[in-house]
Design a protein around this motif. Structure first.
Motif, PDB file in Angstrom:
ATOM      1  N   MET A  11       0.782  -1.327  -0.052  1.00 49.37           N
ATOM      2  CA  MET A  11      -0.041   0.013  -0.085  1.00 49.37           C
ATOM      3  C   MET A  11       0.796   1.153  -0.183  1.00 49.37           C
ATOM      4  O   MET A  11       1.968   1.485   0.430  1.00 49.37           O
ATOM      5  CB  MET A  11      -0.851   0.103   1.082  1.00 49.37           C
ATOM      6  CG  MET A  11      -1.629  -1.142   1.430  1.00 49.37           C
ATOM      7  SD  MET A  11      -2.959  -1.142  -0.092  1.00 49.37           S
ATOM      8  CE  MET A  11      -4.161  -0.169   0.409  1.00 49.37           C
ATOM      9  N   ALA A  61       0.760   5.505   1.219  1.00 49.65           N
ATOM     10  CA  ALA A  61       0.037   6.431   1.981  1.00 49.65           C
ATOM     11  C   ALA A  61      -0.104   7.754   1.354  1.00 49.65           C
ATOM     12  O   ALA A  61       0.812   8.431   0.791  1.00 49.65           O
ATOM     13  CB  ALA A  61       1.095   6.724   3.225  1.00 49.65           C
ATOM     14  N   GLU A  69      -5.235   8.461   3.643  1.00 50.43           N
ATOM     15  CA  GLU A  69      -5.813   7.212   3.332  1.00 50.43           C
ATOM     16  C   GLU A  69      -4.611   6.274   2.633  1.00 50.43           C
ATOM     17  O   GLU A  69      -3.633   6.674   2.214  1.00 50.43           O
ATOM     18  CB  GLU A  69      -6.962   7.188   2.224  1.00 50.43           C
ATOM     19  CG  GLU A  69      -6.590   7.557   0.694  1.00 50.43           C
ATOM     20  CD  GLU A  69      -7.921   7.731  -0.222  1.00 50.43           C
ATOM     21  OE1 GLU A  69      -8.832   7.190   0.000  1.00 50.43           O
ATOM     22  OE2 GLU A  69      -7.758   8.609  -1.104  1.00 50.43           O
ATOM     23  N   SER A  70      -4.715   4.949   2.249  1.00 52.33           N
ATOM     24  CA  SER A  70      -4.002   3.968   1.806  1.00 52.33           C
ATOM     25  C   SER A  70      -4.580   3.633   0.499  1.00 52.33           C
ATOM     26  O   SER A  70      -5.792   3.500   0.365  1.00 52.33           O
ATOM     27  CB  SER A  70      -3.797   2.794   2.675  1.00 52.33           C
ATOM     28  OG  SER A  70      -3.114   3.278   3.927  1.00 52.33           O
ATOM     29  N   LEU A  71      -3.701   3.383  -0.468  1.00 51.77           N
ATOM     30  CA  LEU A  71      -4.093   3.104  -1.644  1.00 51.77           C
ATOM     31  C   LEU A  71      -2.895   2.074  -2.381  1.00 51.77           C
ATOM     32  O   LEU A  71      -2.007   1.982  -2.060  1.00 51.77           O
ATOM     33  CB  LEU A  71      -4.033   4.150  -2.831  1.00 51.77           C
ATOM     34  CG  LEU A  71      -5.346   5.405  -2.520  1.00 51.77           C
ATOM     35  CD1 LEU A  71      -5.169   6.449  -3.647  1.00 51.77           C
ATOM     36  CD2 LEU A  71      -6.591   4.586  -2.792  1.00 51.77           C
ATOM     37  N   GLU A  72      -3.548   1.287  -3.388  1.00 55.35           N
ATOM     38  CA  GLU A  72      -2.679   0.269  -4.057  1.00 55.35           C
ATOM     39  C   GLU A  72      -1.549   1.059  -4.638  1.00 55.35           C
ATOM     40  O   GLU A  72      -1.712   2.096  -5.479  1.00 55.35           O
ATOM     41  CB  GLU A  72      -3.531  -0.637  -4.958  1.00 55.35           C
ATOM     42  CG  GLU A  72      -4.358  -1.511  -4.361  1.00 55.35           C
ATOM     43  CD  GLU A  72      -3.862  -2.521  -3.702  1.00 55.35           C
ATOM     44  OE1 GLU A  72      -2.617  -3.075  -3.827  1.00 55.35           O
ATOM     45  OE2 GLU A  72      -4.221  -2.835  -2.482  1.00 55.35           O
ATOM     46  N   PRO A  73      -0.279   0.454  -4.641  1.00 55.27           N
ATOM     47  CA  PRO A  73       0.698   1.181  -5.666  1.00 55.27           C
ATOM     48  C   PRO A  73       0.500   0.756  -6.979  1.00 55.27           C
ATOM     49  O   PRO A  73      -0.390   0.026  -7.438  1.00 55.27           O
ATOM     50  CB  PRO A  73       2.077   0.205  -5.172  1.00 55.27           C
ATOM     51  CG  PRO A  73       1.423  -0.897  -4.435  1.00 55.27           C
ATOM     52  CD  PRO A  73       0.239  -0.695  -3.961  1.00 55.27           C
ATOM     53  N   VAL A  85      -2.529   5.781  -9.607  1.00 54.27           N
ATOM     54  CA  VAL A  85      -2.955   6.231  -8.210  1.00 54.27           C
ATOM     55  C   VAL A  85      -3.896   7.308  -8.365  1.00 54.27           C
ATOM     56  O   VAL A  85      -5.018   7.393  -7.714  1.00 54.27           O
ATOM     57  CB  VAL A  85      -1.694   6.591  -7.352  1.00 54.27           C
ATOM     58  CG1 VAL A  85      -2.049   7.446  -6.257  1.00 54.27           C
ATOM     59  CG2 VAL A  85      -0.791   5.408  -7.267  1.00 54.27           C
ATOM     60  N   ALA A 121       5.315   0.538  -3.333  1.00 56.56           N
ATOM     61  CA  ALA A 121       4.639   0.126  -2.013  1.00 56.56           C
ATOM     62  C   ALA A 121       5.646   0.785  -0.926  1.00 56.56           C
ATOM     63  O   ALA A 121       6.621   1.226  -1.144  1.00 56.56           O
ATOM     64  CB  ALA A 121       4.594  -1.433  -1.919  1.00 56.56           C
ATOM     65  N   ASN A 122       4.821   1.375   0.085  1.00 60.08           N
ATOM     66  CA  ASN A 122       5.408   2.222   1.142  1.00 60.08           C
ATOM     67  C   ASN A 122       5.664   3.461   0.874  1.00 60.08           C
ATOM     68  O   ASN A 122       6.301   4.113   1.598  1.00 60.08           O
ATOM     69  CB  ASN A 122       6.432   1.280   1.953  1.00 60.08           C
ATOM     70  CG  ASN A 122       6.012  -0.086   2.523  1.00 60.08           C
ATOM     71  OD1 ASN A 122       5.048  -0.013   3.010  1.00 60.08           O
ATOM     72  ND2 ASN A 122       6.780  -1.248   2.107  1.00 60.08           N
TER      73      ASN A 122
END
Length: 79
Positions: A1, A3, A19-23, A29, A66-67
């Motif tokens: 995910m 940020a 919120e968190s989203l998929e890379p 995005v 990710a991250n």
């Protein structure tokens, strides 16, 4: 995910400050953000600066791993 942090008018349009989203790519995005929050956020984002891990990005093909942290910063008044 990843940020995502929204500030000022972007937070208003998203209805949240984070919120968190998929890379994916930056374009993916941004599309996910618009799908989740609607046209109002998509329109606000066109006027925003986007900072990926502290560095300004604009190329839609930029990978967002990710991250990662993506800040959505509208223009601020004042000075």
């Amino acid at each position: 995910m990843i940020a995502v942090r929204y500030f000022a008018a972007a937070a208003d349009a998203a209805g949240t400050t984070a919120e968190s989203l998929e890379p994916g790519t930056l374009a993916e995005v941004l599309a996910a953000m618009a799908e989740r929050h609607g046209e109002r956020l998509a329109e606000v984002v066109t006027r925003c600066s986007l900072l990926l891990d502290g560095a300004k990005v604009s190329d839609p093909e930029t990978p967002v791993a990710a991250n990662a942290k993506l800040d959505v910063l509208p223009p601020f008044a004042g000075g």
